[in-house]
Design an enzyme around this catalytic site. Structure first.
Site, PDB file in Angstrom:
ATOM      1  N   HIS A 115       0.846  -1.187   0.000  1.00  0.00           N
ATOM      2  CA  HIS A 115       0.000   0.000   0.000  1.00  0.00           C
ATOM      3  C   HIS A 115       0.881   1.237   0.000  1.00  0.00           C
ATOM      4  O   HIS A 115       2.079   1.158   0.201  1.00  0.00           O
ATOM      5  CB  HIS A 115      -0.944   0.019   1.209  1.00  0.00           C
ATOM      6  N   HIS A 118       3.788  11.546  -5.991  1.00  0.00           N
ATOM      7  CA  HIS A 118       2.356  11.535  -6.242  1.00  0.00           C
ATOM      8  C   HIS A 118       1.821  10.118  -6.204  1.00  0.00           C
ATOM      9  O   HIS A 118       2.577   9.156  -6.302  1.00  0.00           O
ATOM     10  CB  HIS A 118       2.036  12.188  -7.601  1.00  0.00           C
ATOM     11  N   GLU A 170      -3.275   4.080   2.472  1.00  0.00           N
ATOM     12  CA  GLU A 170      -3.363   4.199   3.924  1.00  0.00           C
ATOM     13  C   GLU A 170      -3.351   5.672   4.290  1.00  0.00           C
ATOM     14  O   GLU A 170      -2.404   6.392   3.983  1.00  0.00           O
ATOM     15  CB  GLU A 170      -2.175   3.503   4.585  1.00  0.00           C
ATOM     16  N   GLU A 208      -2.008  11.852  -9.664  1.00  0.00           N
ATOM     17  CA  GLU A 208      -1.994  11.809 -11.124  1.00  0.00           C
ATOM     18  C   GLU A 208      -3.132  10.908 -11.581  1.00  0.00           C
ATOM     19  O   GLU A 208      -3.248   9.771 -11.120  1.00  0.00           O
ATOM     20  CB  GLU A 208      -0.661  11.256 -11.633  1.00  0.00           C
TER      21      GLU A 208
END
Length: 140
Positions: free
Chosen positions: A7, A74, A56, A117
């Site tokens: 994650h 990003h 998260e 993005e």
């Protein structure tokens, strides 16, 4: 040795506001962990069918100033229709920092200034207004 992506974690200043922001992308809270001793709450958000790749959102209870969100880099989200999503985000009050002039890529920012993005799945869409003429806003 195999590696599996787990994650991405970002720190947030308002957990509910951040969950609401990611809800605009169709993501929902998958689970929450509250750690009283560590004085933090974590919420994992993901899109339906992509629960194995959550974001998260970490909220530290003690006040802190979060700066340099762009230093993080990003997050990238693949989207089915970049024009439709950007229109929805605009209608929901989200600033499109880098419009999808090329039908392929756009940037927005979270309430804590983390760059997101947006990438068109598959081939870029044909150039279209109002996106072609729209200027960048702020940094992305």
């Amino acid at each position: 040795m195999g590696v599996t992506y787990g994650h991405t974690m970002i720190r947030v200043t308002d957990l509910d506001r951040s969950i609401g922001f990611f809800g605009k992308f169709g993501m929902r809270e998958m689970r929450r962990i509250t750690n009283e001793r560590g004085r933090f709450t974590i919420a994992f958000v993901a899109s339906e069918g992509d629960e194995d790749h959550p974001i998260e959102l970490t909220f530290n209870w003690d006040p802190e100033v979060l700066t340099g969100g762009r230093n993080f880099g990003h997050l990238a989200l693949y989207v089915d229709d970049i024009y439709a999503l950007c229109r929805k985000l605009l209608d929901d009050g989200v600033t499109i920092n880098r419009p999808p002039r090329d039908g392929n890529m756009a940037f927005v920012r979270t309430p804590d200034h983390i760059s997101i993005e947006l990438i068109q799945k598959g081939e870029a869409l044909a150039a279209a207004e109002p996106w072609v003429s729209m200027q960048n806003v702020g940094s992305w």
